[in-house]
Design a protein around this motif. Sequence first.
Motif, PDB file in Angstrom:
ATOM      1  N   GLY A 161       1.246  -1.208  -0.260  1.00 28.84           N
ATOM      2  CA  GLY A 161       0.066  -0.180  -0.032  1.00 28.84           C
ATOM      3  C   GLY A 161       0.795   1.324  -0.169  1.00 28.84           C
ATOM      4  O   GLY A 161       1.714   1.036  -0.465  1.00 28.84           O
ATOM      5  N   VAL A 162       0.273   1.814   0.880  1.00 28.54           N
ATOM      6  CA  VAL A 162       0.722   3.647   0.462  1.00 28.54           C
ATOM      7  C   VAL A 162       0.682   4.085   1.656  1.00 28.54           C
ATOM      8  O   VAL A 162      -0.209   4.215   2.721  1.00 28.54           O
ATOM      9  N   THR A 163       1.924   4.699   2.171  1.00 29.41           N
ATOM     10  CA  THR A 163       2.161   5.535   3.476  1.00 29.41           C
ATOM     11  C   THR A 163       2.172   7.119   3.159  1.00 29.41           C
ATOM     12  O   THR A 163       2.721   7.188   1.859  1.00 29.41           O
ATOM     13  N   ALA A 164       1.719   8.071   4.113  1.00 32.70           N
ATOM     14  CA  ALA A 164       1.342   9.186   3.520  1.00 32.70           C
ATOM     15  C   ALA A 164       1.323  10.723   4.463  1.00 32.70           C
ATOM     16  O   ALA A 164       0.440   9.987   5.051  1.00 32.70           O
ATOM     17  N   TYR A 165       1.311  11.575   4.351  1.00 31.89           N
ATOM     18  CA  TYR A 165       0.234  12.336   5.158  1.00 31.89           C
ATOM     19  C   TYR A 165       0.099  14.080   4.327  1.00 31.89           C
ATOM     20  O   TYR A 165       0.245  14.025   3.641  1.00 31.89           O
ATOM     21  N   THR A 166      -0.924  14.322   4.614  1.00 32.27           N
ATOM     22  CA  THR A 166      -1.212  15.756   4.050  1.00 32.27           C
ATOM     23  C   THR A 166      -0.895  16.609   5.545  1.00 32.27           C
ATOM     24  O   THR A 166      -1.019  16.212   6.474  1.00 32.27           O
ATOM     25  N   VAL A 206      -5.025   2.565  -4.975  1.00 35.19           N
ATOM     26  CA  VAL A 206      -4.155   2.442  -3.583  1.00 35.19           C
ATOM     27  C   VAL A 206      -4.284   3.972  -4.038  1.00 35.19           C
ATOM     28  O   VAL A 206      -4.559   4.869  -2.805  1.00 35.19           O
ATOM     29  N   LEU A 207      -3.975   4.096  -5.253  1.00 30.88           N
ATOM     30  CA  LEU A 207      -3.519   5.974  -5.611  1.00 30.88           C
ATOM     31  C   LEU A 207      -4.328   6.853  -5.594  1.00 30.88           C
ATOM     32  O   LEU A 207      -4.819   7.410  -5.294  1.00 30.88           O
ATOM     33  N   GLY A 208      -5.796   6.310  -6.029  1.00 35.92           N
ATOM     34  CA  GLY A 208      -6.859   7.277  -6.047  1.00 35.92           C
ATOM     35  C   GLY A 208      -7.489   6.995  -4.741  1.00 35.92           C
ATOM     36  O   GLY A 208      -7.935   8.089  -4.307  1.00 35.92           O
ATOM     37  N   ALA A 209      -7.193   5.492  -4.117  1.00 40.88           N
ATOM     38  CA  ALA A 209      -7.841   6.052  -2.802  1.00 40.88           C
ATOM     39  C   ALA A 209      -7.646   7.441  -2.087  1.00 40.88           C
ATOM     40  O   ALA A 209      -7.733   8.105  -0.987  1.00 40.88           O
ATOM     41  N   ALA A 210      -6.275   7.410  -1.825  1.00 41.62           N
ATOM     42  CA  ALA A 210      -5.097   7.851  -1.022  1.00 41.62           C
ATOM     43  C   ALA A 210      -5.736   9.497  -0.931  1.00 41.62           C
ATOM     44  O   ALA A 210      -5.508  10.382  -0.516  1.00 41.62           O
ATOM     45  N   GLU A 211      -5.193   9.767  -2.973  1.00 39.59           N
ATOM     46  CA  GLU A 211      -5.644  11.339  -3.433  1.00 39.59           C
ATOM     47  C   GLU A 211      -7.426  11.316  -3.012  1.00 39.59           C
ATOM     48  O   GLU A 211      -7.818  12.788  -2.427  1.00 39.59           O
ATOM     49  N   LEU A 222      -8.529  14.379  -1.142  1.00 39.84           N
ATOM     50  CA  LEU A 222      -9.831  15.277  -1.233  1.00 39.84           C
ATOM     51  C   LEU A 222     -10.453  16.092  -0.123  1.00 39.84           C
ATOM     52  O   LEU A 222     -10.753  17.122  -0.313  1.00 39.84           O
ATOM     53  N   ARG A 223     -11.089  14.955   1.024  1.00 40.40           N
ATOM     54  CA  ARG A 223     -11.761  14.781   1.994  1.00 40.40           C
ATOM     55  C   ARG A 223     -11.279  16.119   3.075  1.00 40.40           C
ATOM     56  O   ARG A 223     -12.165  16.875   3.432  1.00 40.40           O
ATOM     57  N   LYS A 279       0.945  17.200  -8.860  1.00 42.24           N
ATOM     58  CA  LYS A 279      -0.703  16.618  -9.411  1.00 42.24           C
ATOM     59  C   LYS A 279      -1.016  17.919  -8.464  1.00 42.24           C
ATOM     60  O   LYS A 279      -1.486  17.846  -7.394  1.00 42.24           O
ATOM     61  N   ASP A 280      -2.087  18.187  -9.329  1.00 51.02           N
ATOM     62  CA  ASP A 280      -3.155  19.224  -8.940  1.00 51.02           C
ATOM     63  C   ASP A 280      -4.301  18.376  -8.926  1.00 51.02           C
ATOM     64  O   ASP A 280      -5.256  17.599  -9.916  1.00 51.02           O
ATOM     65  N   LEU A 281      -4.891  17.577  -7.724  1.00 48.40           N
ATOM     66  CA  LEU A 281      -5.846  17.219  -7.118  1.00 48.40           C
ATOM     67  C   LEU A 281      -7.271  17.294  -7.686  1.00 48.40           C
ATOM     68  O   LEU A 281      -8.559  17.047  -7.945  1.00 48.40           O
ATOM     69  N   GLU A 282      -7.403  19.003  -7.865  1.00 50.78           N
ATOM     70  CA  GLU A 282      -8.708  19.122  -7.930  1.00 50.78           C
ATOM     71  C   GLU A 282      -8.299  19.783  -9.946  1.00 50.78           C
ATOM     72  O   GLU A 282      -7.817  19.964 -10.266  1.00 50.78           O
ATOM     73  N   GLY A 283      -9.449  19.354 -11.021  1.00 49.83           N
ATOM     74  CA  GLY A 283      -9.222  19.268 -12.440  1.00 49.83           C
ATOM     75  C   GLY A 283     -10.049  19.979 -13.330  1.00 49.83           C
ATOM     76  O   GLY A 283     -10.606  20.390 -13.506  1.00 49.83           O
TER      77      GLY A 283
END
Length: 124
Positions: free
Chosen positions: A36-41, A66-71, A75-76, A120-124
Amino acid sequence: MIEQGLTAYNAAFGPTAARRPLAVLVRDGAGAALGGVTAYTDRGWLYLDCFWLPDDLRRGGWGSRVLGAAEAEALRRGCRHARLYTYSFQARGFYERHGYTVFGVLEGFPPGHSQIWMRKDLEG
């Protein structure tokens, strides 16, 4: 002490940090993490840190999910951008297929390869 001092200094130049960990895991039937992925906001950005899937889960759509779920979670949380780095021997093409663009390259790190910074800009 050092991190606290830097955080206090940085607060004068924008909203204070609200760093929150984020992880998206792929689990087996028994609940054990397979990858999976580890990250932070923080400050409106998603910072992707470690992203790994075992060979048998690659090229089957798991990475994209996985990437889509993190993004989506970023956004949330109010994030509008994402950043990461990868290496020339890793997954640059994968990230480019998902809308990431290169904004910096550190040649020769590690020797014979490059560290590639992407956003990447998350809002397109």
